[in-house]
Design a protein around this motif. Structure first.
Motif, PDB file in Angstrom:
ATOM      1  N   LYS A 145       0.831  -1.094  -0.013  1.00  0.00           N
ATOM      2  CA  LYS A 145      -0.022   0.005   0.189  1.00  0.00           C
ATOM      3  C   LYS A 145       1.164   1.427  -0.062  1.00  0.00           C
ATOM      4  CE  LYS A 145      -4.117  -1.948   2.185  1.00  0.00           C
ATOM      5  NZ  LYS A 145      -4.932  -2.071   0.846  1.00  0.00           N
ATOM      6  N   SER A 146       0.469   2.273  -0.720  1.00  0.00           N
ATOM      7  CA  SER A 146       1.306   3.482  -0.713  1.00  0.00           C
ATOM      8  C   SER A 146       0.846   4.345   0.178  1.00  0.00           C
ATOM      9  CB  SER A 146       1.024   4.149  -2.320  1.00  0.00           C
ATOM     10  OG  SER A 146       1.906   5.096  -2.536  1.00  0.00           O
ATOM     11  N   ILE A 147       1.809   4.909   1.011  1.00  0.00           N
ATOM     12  CA  ILE A 147       1.421   5.842   2.208  1.00  0.00           C
ATOM     13  C   ILE A 147       1.900   7.177   1.723  1.00  0.00           C
ATOM     14  CG2 ILE A 147       1.768   6.184   4.526  1.00  0.00           C
ATOM     15  CD1 ILE A 147       2.774   3.254   4.803  1.00  0.00           C
ATOM     16  N   GLY A 148       1.013   8.151   1.657  1.00  0.00           N
ATOM     17  CA  GLY A 148       1.323   9.535   1.342  1.00  0.00           C
ATOM     18  C   GLY A 148       2.003  10.196   2.732  1.00  0.00           C
ATOM     19  N   VAL A 149       2.852  11.197   2.133  1.00  0.00           N
ATOM     20  CA  VAL A 149       3.599  11.962   3.533  1.00  0.00           C
ATOM     21  C   VAL A 149       4.071  13.182   2.972  1.00  0.00           C
ATOM     22  CG1 VAL A 149       5.672  10.855   3.127  1.00  0.00           C
ATOM     23  CG2 VAL A 149       4.976  11.744   5.182  1.00  0.00           C
ATOM     24  N   SER A 150       3.881  14.221   3.735  1.00  0.00           N
ATOM     25  CA  SER A 150       4.635  15.507   3.383  1.00  0.00           C
ATOM     26  C   SER A 150       5.922  15.556   3.448  1.00  0.00           C
ATOM     27  CB  SER A 150       3.736  16.461   4.219  1.00  0.00           C
ATOM     28  OG  SER A 150       2.367  16.576   4.016  1.00  0.00           O
ATOM     29  N   ARG A 151       6.832  15.672   2.321  1.00  0.00           N
ATOM     30  CA  ARG A 151       8.308  15.839   2.665  1.00  0.00           C
ATOM     31  C   ARG A 151       8.760  16.758   3.731  1.00  0.00           C
ATOM     32  NH1 ARG A 151      10.548  14.251  -1.945  1.00  0.00           N
ATOM     33  NH2 ARG A 151       8.827  15.097  -3.154  1.00  0.00           N
ATOM     34  N   GLY A 152       9.549  16.166   4.247  1.00  0.00           N
ATOM     35  CA  GLY A 152      10.401  16.909   5.421  1.00  0.00           C
ATOM     36  C   GLY A 152       9.738  17.044   6.464  1.00  0.00           C
ATOM     37  N   THR A 153       8.629  16.319   7.067  1.00  0.00           N
ATOM     38  CA  THR A 153       7.878  16.415   8.257  1.00  0.00           C
ATOM     39  C   THR A 153       8.345  15.012   9.098  1.00  0.00           C
ATOM     40  OG1 THR A 153       6.165  14.934   7.392  1.00  0.00           O
ATOM     41  CG2 THR A 153       5.811  17.081   6.940  1.00  0.00           C
ATOM     42  N   THR A 154       8.165  15.269  10.484  1.00  0.00           N
ATOM     43  CA  THR A 154       8.522  14.340  11.300  1.00  0.00           C
ATOM     44  C   THR A 154       7.708  12.871  10.931  1.00  0.00           C
ATOM     45  OG1 THR A 154       6.569  15.101  12.581  1.00  0.00           O
ATOM     46  CG2 THR A 154       8.992  15.743  13.287  1.00  0.00           C
ATOM     47  N   GLN A 155       6.842  12.954  10.311  1.00  0.00           N
ATOM     48  CA  GLN A 155       6.098  11.538   9.789  1.00  0.00           C
ATOM     49  C   GLN A 155       7.007  10.981   8.602  1.00  0.00           C
ATOM     50  OE1 GLN A 155       4.364  14.475   9.879  1.00  0.00           O
ATOM     51  NE2 GLN A 155       2.805  14.212  11.350  1.00  0.00           N
ATOM     52  N   ASP A 156       7.490  11.979   7.767  1.00  0.00           N
ATOM     53  CA  ASP A 156       8.310  11.580   6.823  1.00  0.00           C
ATOM     54  C   ASP A 156       9.631  10.740   7.394  1.00  0.00           C
ATOM     55  OD1 ASP A 156       9.752  10.942   4.365  1.00  0.00           O
ATOM     56  OD2 ASP A 156       9.862  13.192   3.992  1.00  0.00           O
ATOM     57  N   THR A 157      10.286  11.443   8.270  1.00  0.00           N
ATOM     58  CA  THR A 157      11.316  10.700   8.951  1.00  0.00           C
ATOM     59  C   THR A 157      11.122   9.589   9.632  1.00  0.00           C
ATOM     60  OG1 THR A 157      12.224  13.395   9.217  1.00  0.00           O
ATOM     61  CG2 THR A 157      13.289  11.558  10.721  1.00  0.00           C
ATOM     62  N   THR A 158       9.917   9.670  10.471  1.00  0.00           N
ATOM     63  CA  THR A 158       9.569   8.487  11.279  1.00  0.00           C
ATOM     64  C   THR A 158       9.460   7.156  10.304  1.00  0.00           C
ATOM     65  OG1 THR A 158       8.585   9.664  12.815  1.00  0.00           O
ATOM     66  CG2 THR A 158       8.109   7.381  12.743  1.00  0.00           C
ATOM     67  N   LEU A 159       8.856   7.456   9.154  1.00  0.00           N
ATOM     68  CA  LEU A 159       8.482   6.265   8.326  1.00  0.00           C
ATOM     69  C   LEU A 159       9.803   5.870   7.703  1.00  0.00           C
ATOM     70  CD1 LEU A 159       5.142   7.015   6.607  1.00  0.00           C
ATOM     71  CD2 LEU A 159       5.592   5.581   8.810  1.00  0.00           C
ATOM     72  N   SER A 160      10.765   6.957   7.038  1.00  0.00           N
ATOM     73  CA  SER A 160      12.012   6.701   6.621  1.00  0.00           C
ATOM     74  C   SER A 160      12.822   5.843   7.273  1.00  0.00           C
ATOM     75  CB  SER A 160      12.612   7.757   6.010  1.00  0.00           C
ATOM     76  OG  SER A 160      11.830   8.414   5.318  1.00  0.00           O
ATOM     77  N   ASN A 161      12.910   5.776   8.692  1.00  0.00           N
ATOM     78  CA  ASN A 161      13.704   5.165   9.593  1.00  0.00           C
ATOM     79  C   ASN A 161      13.360   3.509   9.825  1.00  0.00           C
ATOM     80  OD1 ASN A 161      15.510   7.444   9.640  1.00  0.00           O
ATOM     81  ND2 ASN A 161      14.394   8.101  11.534  1.00  0.00           N
ATOM     82  N   MET A 162      12.041   3.579   9.251  1.00  0.00           N
ATOM     83  CA  MET A 162      11.412   2.150   9.495  1.00  0.00           C
ATOM     84  C   MET A 162      11.893   1.232   8.195  1.00  0.00           C
ATOM     85  SD  MET A 162       7.552   2.719  11.212  1.00  0.00           S
ATOM     86  CE  MET A 162       7.530   3.549  12.986  1.00  0.00           C
ATOM     87  N   LYS A 163      13.182   1.037   8.006  1.00  0.00           N
ATOM     88  CA  LYS A 163      13.467   0.352   6.959  1.00  0.00           C
ATOM     89  C   LYS A 163      13.071  -1.185   6.851  1.00  0.00           C
ATOM     90  CE  LYS A 163      17.149   3.361   6.656  1.00  0.00           C
ATOM     91  NZ  LYS A 163      16.597   4.129   5.908  1.00  0.00           N
ATOM     92  N   ASP A 164      12.993  -1.728   8.239  1.00  0.00           N
ATOM     93  CA  ASP A 164      12.561  -3.243   8.594  1.00  0.00           C
ATOM     94  C   ASP A 164      11.106  -3.492   7.871  1.00  0.00           C
ATOM     95  OD1 ASP A 164      11.865  -1.645  10.625  1.00  0.00           O
ATOM     96  OD2 ASP A 164      11.357  -3.472  11.548  1.00  0.00           O
ATOM     97  N   LYS A 165      10.280  -2.779   7.613  1.00  0.00           N
ATOM     98  CA  LYS A 165       9.016  -2.690   7.531  1.00  0.00           C
ATOM     99  C   LYS A 165       8.652  -2.512   5.794  1.00  0.00           C
ATOM    100  CE  LYS A 165       7.447  -0.995  11.790  1.00  0.00           C
ATOM    101  NZ  LYS A 165       7.173  -2.537  12.628  1.00  0.00           N
ATOM    102  N   ASP A 166       9.584  -2.145   4.998  1.00  0.00           N
ATOM    103  CA  ASP A 166       9.676  -2.323   3.729  1.00  0.00           C
ATOM    104  C   ASP A 166       8.375  -1.282   3.337  1.00  0.00           C
ATOM    105  OD1 ASP A 166      10.320  -2.692   1.340  1.00  0.00           O
ATOM    106  OD2 ASP A 166       9.284  -4.742   0.834  1.00  0.00           O
ATOM    107  N   LEU A 167       8.403  -0.195   3.595  1.00  0.00           N
ATOM    108  CA  LEU A 167       7.269   0.552   3.401  1.00  0.00           C
ATOM    109  C   LEU A 167       7.241   1.290   2.181  1.00  0.00           C
ATOM    110  CD1 LEU A 167       6.726   2.274   6.739  1.00  0.00           C
ATOM    111  CD2 LEU A 167       5.392   0.315   5.868  1.00  0.00           C
ATOM    112  N   LYS A 168       5.959   1.702   1.247  1.00  0.00           N
ATOM    113  CA  LYS A 168       6.105   2.179   0.076  1.00  0.00           C
ATOM    114  C   LYS A 168       5.459   3.733   0.483  1.00  0.00           C
ATOM    115  CE  LYS A 168       4.212   0.553  -3.566  1.00  0.00           C
ATOM    116  NZ  LYS A 168       3.230  -0.241  -4.487  1.00  0.00           N
ATOM    117  N   ILE A 169       6.553   4.567   0.383  1.00  0.00           N
ATOM    118  CA  ILE A 169       6.410   5.802   0.636  1.00  0.00           C
ATOM    119  C   ILE A 169       6.096   6.915  -0.328  1.00  0.00           C
ATOM    120  CG2 ILE A 169       6.815   7.846   2.078  1.00  0.00           C
ATOM    121  CD1 ILE A 169       8.472   5.909   3.695  1.00  0.00           C
ATOM    122  N   SER A 170       4.965   7.592  -0.537  1.00  0.00           N
ATOM    123  CA  SER A 170       4.869   8.512  -1.699  1.00  0.00           C
ATOM    124  C   SER A 170       5.057   9.956  -1.068  1.00  0.00           C
ATOM    125  CB  SER A 170       3.392   8.413  -2.176  1.00  0.00           C
ATOM    126  OG  SER A 170       3.382   7.119  -3.060  1.00  0.00           O
TER     127      SER A 170
END
Length: 264
Positions: free
Chosen positions: A143-168
């Motif tokens: 599932k593609s997860i929308g996030v605003s660039r440069g936000t704490t949500q972006d940083t938090t999800l980017s650091n979750m490398k073990d979850k193999d998330l699809k970030i848009s």
């Protein structure tokens, strides 16, 4: 995230740190006082914190916090419109004096700017289409997860490398919400209030919070080394938490009160 992206992010952070380390030419509080104006970096496209009303005038919880500050200090207020990614550069380059724009306190940001004490909090979640079956992280596969660039949500999800998330990634919250409303993504990572706004814009695509990320402290951001301005801002926050004005603003726009430990 690719190596190129990581290198780019690291270079950007290093650039911000170098700007932040540059000594201020004068005391910023004196500059503000002499100008009789305060320039505040605020995103006006993230309801209910910042938005434009039907008369195209700024409104929202952060807007009213900024307006209260300027009124209490007897200053003209100039909003420097921003996005999540440009809030910090605005103060580092002198375009704005301070940031009041759902700016959450993080260790990485604290290397670049100074933060006041908190004036509000922000509940951050992964929200998904109400009709979806998402309940936990494994359900987000493919599932593609929308996030605003440069936000704490972006940083938090980017650091979750073990979850193999699809970030848009989108340039701002308004664009991210449009993507959710139009069906480009079925999940977003944002504040609980923004997640609830999606269904308001398109009742056929109601989103709801499904997976909690974190509760962040929101603070006013300013360039490093401006201790007199910092002290005055902290005193102002303390006074307006105590007299209940900041709580009234928060409840007006978010529908809930500030945390009990802030109001006690």
């Amino acid at each position: 995230m690719t190596n190129t992206t990581l290198l780019g992010a690291a270079a950007a952070l290093c650039g911000l740190i170098m700007i932040a380390a540059t000594p201020a030419s004068a005391d910023l509080l004196d500059d503000i006082t002499q100008a009789k104006k305060i320039r505040i970096s605020t995103d006006l496209a993230i309801p209910p914190s910042g938005m434009m009303d039907s008369n195209m005038k700024p409104t929202g919880s952060d807007v009213e916090v900024a307006q209260l500050l300027a009124k209490d200090w007897g200053l003209e207020l100039e909003f420097i419109q921003t996005t999540g990614a440009t809030r910090i550069p605005n103060v580092l380059t002198g375009k704005a004096d301070i940031i009041i724009s759902t700016l959450s306190v993080t260790p990485d940001r604290a290397k670049v700017i100074d933060f006041t004490k908190r004036y509000a909090t922000l509940q951050s979640d992964v929200g998904c289409l109400k009709a979806s079956t998402v309940k936990d992280w494994p359900d987000l596969k493919d599932k593609s997860i929308g996030v605003s660039r440069g936000t704490t949500q972006d940083t938090t999800l980017s650091n979750m490398k073990d979850k193999d998330l699809k970030i848009s990634r989108y340039d701002d919250d308004a664009t991210m919400v449009t993507a959710a409303v139009s069906g480009q993504v079925d999940c977003v990572a944002s504040s609980a209030t923004i997640i609830n706004q999606i269904g308001v814009k398109n009742p056929s695509r109601v989103f709801e919070s499904r997976i909690p990320l974190a509760t962040f402290d929101l603070a006013i951001g300013l360039k490093k080394g401006e201790q007199r301005l910092m002290d005055k801002l902290n005193a102002w926050i303390t006074e307006n938490v105590k007299n209940g004005k900041l709580n009234t603003i928060y409840k007006k726009f978010h529908g809930v009160e500030l945390p009990p430990d802030m109001r006690s």
